[in-house]
Design an enzyme around this catalytic site. Structure first.
Site, PDB file in Angstrom:
ATOM      1  N   GLY A   1       0.811  -1.201   0.000  1.00  0.00           N
ATOM      2  CA  GLY A   1       0.000   0.000   0.000  1.00  0.00           C
ATOM      3  C   GLY A   1       0.843   1.247   0.000  1.00  0.00           C
TER       4      GLY A   1
ATOM      5  N   GLY B   1       0.787   5.412   1.315  1.00  0.00           N
ATOM      6  CA  GLY B   1       0.176   6.415   2.162  1.00  0.00           C
ATOM      7  C   GLY B   1       0.723   7.777   1.832  1.00  0.00           C
TER       8      GLY B   1
ATOM      9  N   VAL C   1       4.755   0.799   1.250  1.00  0.00           N
ATOM     10  CA  VAL C   1       5.064  -0.368   2.071  1.00  0.00           C
ATOM     11  C   VAL C   1       5.070  -1.610   1.187  1.00  0.00           C
ATOM     12  CG1 VAL C   1       4.357  -1.772   4.035  1.00  0.00           C
ATOM     13  CG2 VAL C   1       4.027   0.703   4.098  1.00  0.00           C
TER      14      VAL C   1
ATOM     15  N   LYS D   1       9.348  -0.127   4.435  1.00  0.00           N
ATOM     16  CA  LYS D   1       8.712   1.147   4.145  1.00  0.00           C
ATOM     17  C   LYS D   1       9.765   2.119   3.636  1.00  0.00           C
ATOM     18  CE  LYS D   1       5.491   4.189   6.451  1.00  0.00           C
ATOM     19  NZ  LYS D   1       5.026   4.726   7.750  1.00  0.00           N
TER      20      LYS D   1
ATOM     21  N   ASP E   1      -2.519   9.394  15.565  1.00  0.00           N
ATOM     22  CA  ASP E   1      -3.220   9.002  14.333  1.00  0.00           C
ATOM     23  C   ASP E   1      -3.795   7.593  14.494  1.00  0.00           C
ATOM     24  OD1 ASP E   1      -4.244   9.305  11.798  1.00  0.00           O
ATOM     25  OD2 ASP E   1      -2.422   8.634  10.788  1.00  0.00           O
TER      26      ASP E   1
END
Length: 728
Positions: free
Chosen positions: A58, A60, A65, A80, A176
């Site tokens: 994914g 972000g 990642v 990452k 978060d």
């Protein structure tokens, strides 16, 4: 991409959700990064440094990642790297470094492990634990949200709270928290990840947001004060809000704030409380509503002060205990008490028979029946109903003409009588509550507090409904239930009732009244958090008062003496215990004589004292005297005699007088198994001691045969020492 937004800028009414994306806001878990996901095309899978890339997982706002293999260890890990590669700005690099810094201070099963950061081609790369799993919202969707699933959902959430609390204790605020940053692995353990927006708390735990720092986080899960760009708010309570939003999503399938609306409307509504969770999921009761609404309070001061406090309220909810978020009233706490029905290991307490217990209730009622004619009629009717119950149910159960088992134990007789109460006294709360109390007392006298508790609970519930929470009759039922809970090792709930009782007794009769002092004793006795020295000082003060006002042989004096002496003994202060035990023995002997059960119980306490002060032979002599007196004064074996034989066997075993110890153990076991039942605390205790002695003697076959009697209770501890009037 624009720079950091100005937190002081006012949004225009025309701005909408799309504008929030530009500002760095988001509405759902990751919708706000949709516009930047295309900023860099996925690289051709190959390797990054030594890591062989298997798949892109994914993207972000900060990084990409990958699932990868570490060649040296052949283990799967997560990699990452910064979005934008060499074009990544200072802020992105700083956040990646912050993630490593935060991870270096954290070590918890519910927090994703970060192995470290290294530079590949001059760019930072983060290596992390690989977890097969799914975000917690997807996991909760699969589990479901009905009443049967709630314990599993809440247990998972408490595990998440434990990880966040671990971070808070080390000064790390996540900032978060949202479902996509909480992965539930196939091992059913949650992992909190992505500490890239984390910060280290100031000494006072308050935010130090600056004009250039701006909003960070995900608005759908962000506290209102963060959305407003306020300064000086508690970051800890903001994490509490975010966790509350996560739990709201887990339990309702919805977000606490509607997101499909223009920006101006969204900002205007950020200070409004969310819809009541129970309106979203009817399976949620008012207490879960209270927990969620406390966590999601728009004003930080109304929220839980910490993640630990929220998790503790959920623990109490799961156990059926009163919660801090609910109305803290006596009526609420009593309602919680009478709804609970729990069982635990039985322990031995003061001996009496069913008829004695029931007669005591009817006699007490008859004495109290003189205040008013209406009350007198009620009391008389209750006494008649109890006598009828005794004749028709209890005595009939032991009539040879009515049973095919002439060897019924008292426990079996009581079980039959207790079963006959159900539904029999509908519309007769005074009758049923009194009979329930008689049954509860009888179970308690047989050393079966777990069996007594539902009857005391029912009696209390009936009296609360009939008399209200403050009447003498209700306080009496509270006292009995607290007593049963204490001897059933449910000290926490016993303490809650005792504190309410102390408040009521003090208001009714004053702090120096005997009722208030008895309640105070129950509070001190049940409080596991009190310091040992403070507890002994408080018990000593209560004991001094009881001796002066009630006398040295009063039941309360003996109760306090017994608890205080045992606290001293079991904490290695035999010298402090000895004068208490001696005074207790001398007082009951002077009042009741040598052969009275109270005197024999006091002698037993003396024997225990001697056994713990290396005077084992003296202890054996006292125990032999107790058994002799029982044989001479009782026409048939009595359970107190069985307990004394158990102690005698234990002390003889300590002297390696195994043949005599075996005889005492076997006789004690037969008496207790017959009078109380083979599964009851002290009966099981004798089994353990006898099996242990056979092991000492090298007779493994006998040891195994006795060990088998413990199944399925093999791991249960030997019962605790009870109050005076009963044996250890």
């Amino acid at each position: 991409m624009p720079g950091n937004p100005d937190p002081n800028r006012q949004a225009s009414p025309e701005e909408s959700a799309a504008d929030l994306v530009v500002e760095g806001f988001a509405f759902d878990s990751d919708q706000w990064i949709d516009q930047i996901r295309g900023a860099e095309s996925p690289v051709t899978l190959g390797s990054i440094g030594e890591y062989e890339l298997l798949a892109e997982i994914g993207r972000g706002a900060q990084g990409i990642v990958y699932k990868a293999i570490q060649p040296r260890t052949k283990r799967h890990i997560a990699i990452k790297r910064l979005l934008g590669g060499s074009l990544a700005g200072f802020e992105m690099r700083a956040r990646l470094a912050r993630e490593v810094e935060a991870a270096a201070t954290l070590n918890h099963p519910s927090i994703l492990t970060v192995y470290g950061m290294e530079f590949v081609d001059g760019l930072p790369v983060l290596a992390m634990e690989w977890v097969d799993g799914q975000p917690v919202d997807a996991w909760s969707d699969e589990v479901g949200r009905d009443r049967r699933a709630l314990p599993q959902l809440l247990a998972m959430f408490r595990a998440i709270c434990a990880g966040v609390e671990h971070a808070h204790e080390r000064g790390v605020i996540h900032r978060d928290l949202k479902p996509t940053n909480i992965i539930v692995g196939t091992d059913n353990v949650p992992r909190i990840l992505d500490f890239g927006l984390a910060k280290f708390a100031e000494a006072d735990g308050l935010s130090t947001l600056t004009a250039t720092e701006g909003f960070v986080g995900t608005p759908a899960y962000a506290a209102p004060e963060k959305l407003a760009g306020q300064r000086g708010f508690s970051e800890t309570r903001s994490d509490v809000y975010s966790l509350g939003a996560v739990l709201y999503r887990m339990l309702t399938g919805r977000l606490p704030r509607e997101t499909e609306m223009p920006l101006a409307e969204f900002l205007e509504k950020r200070w409004q409380d969310p819809p009541r969770p129970g309106s979203m999921n009817p399976e949620l009761d008012t207490e879960l509503d209270a927990i969620l609404m406390t966590a999601l309070a728009t004003e930080p001061a109304r929220r839980y002060p910490s993640v630990e406090a929220m998790s503790e309220d959920i623990r109490r909810y799961l156990k059926g205990l009163p919660i801090a978020a609910a109305s803290n009233t006596l009526a609420y706490r009593l309602a919680k008490t009478v709804r609970r029905h729990r069982t635990a290991v039985a322990v031995s307490i003061m001996i009496s028979s069913v008829l004695i217990a029931a007669t005591a209730v009817s006699t007490t009622l008859a004495v109290q029946a003189s205040r008013a004619r209406e009350r007198a009629r009620d009391r008389t009717r209750v006494a008649e109903s109890i006598n009828s119950f005794l004749t028709d149910d209890l005595l009939a159960a032991i009539d040879p003409a009515n049973t095919d088992n002439p060897d019924l134990t008292m426990r079996e007789v009581l079980d039959r009588a207790a079963a006959s109460v159900e539904g029999r006294f509908a519309g007769e709360p005074l009758v049923e509550s009194s009979i329930r109390r008689a049954i509860g007392r009888s179970y308690l006298s047989l050393g079966l507090p777990a069996e007594s508790i539902p009857h005391f609970q029912r009696a209390l519930g009936l009296r609360v409904e009939h008399f209200g929470p403050t009447r003498d009759e209700t306080r009496e039922a509270m006292r009995e239930l607290a007593e049963a809970l204490y001897w059933n090792d449910e000290g926490e709930e016993s303490l809650l009732i005792a504190r309410d009782l102390l408040e009521l007794e003090t208001a009714s009769a004053g702090a120096g009244s005997s009722q208030a002092m008895k309640a105070r004793f129950m509070v001190v006795r049940s409080d596991s958090e009190i310091d040992f020295g403070e507890k002994c000082a408080a018990l000593s003060e209560i004991l001094e008062w009881s001796v002066e006002h009630l006398g040295p042989a009063d039941p309360m004096t003996l109760d306090v003496s017994h608890i205080l002496a045992n606290d001293y003994l079991y904490n290695g202060f035999a010298e402090e215990a000895e004068p208490i035990v001696m005074r207790m023995y001398e007082a009951v002997r002077a009042r009741y004589g040598e052969a009275h059960p109270q005197t024999l119980d006091a002698m037993l306490g003396l024997a225990i004292l001697y056994g713990r002060t290396d005077r084992v032979e003296e202890a054996v002599e006292i125990l032999q005297d107790i058994v002799r007196i029982y044989r001479e004064t009782r026409p048939s074996p009595f359970s107190s005699m069985g307990i004394a034989l158990g102690h005698l066997g234990a002390h003889l075993r300590a002297l390696e007088r195994y043949e005599e110890a075996e005889s005492a153990f076997l006789e004690g076991y037969e008496i207790l198994a017959t009078s109380r039942g083979a599964e009851v605390g002290w009966t099981q205790g004798i089994v353990r001691m006898l099996a242990g002695m056979y092991e000492d003697m090298g007779e493994s076959e006998k040891a195994l045969a006795w060990r088998e009697k413990l199944l399925p209770q093999f791991e249960k501890p030997i019962p605790r020492v009870p109050r005076s009037g009963e044996s250890e």
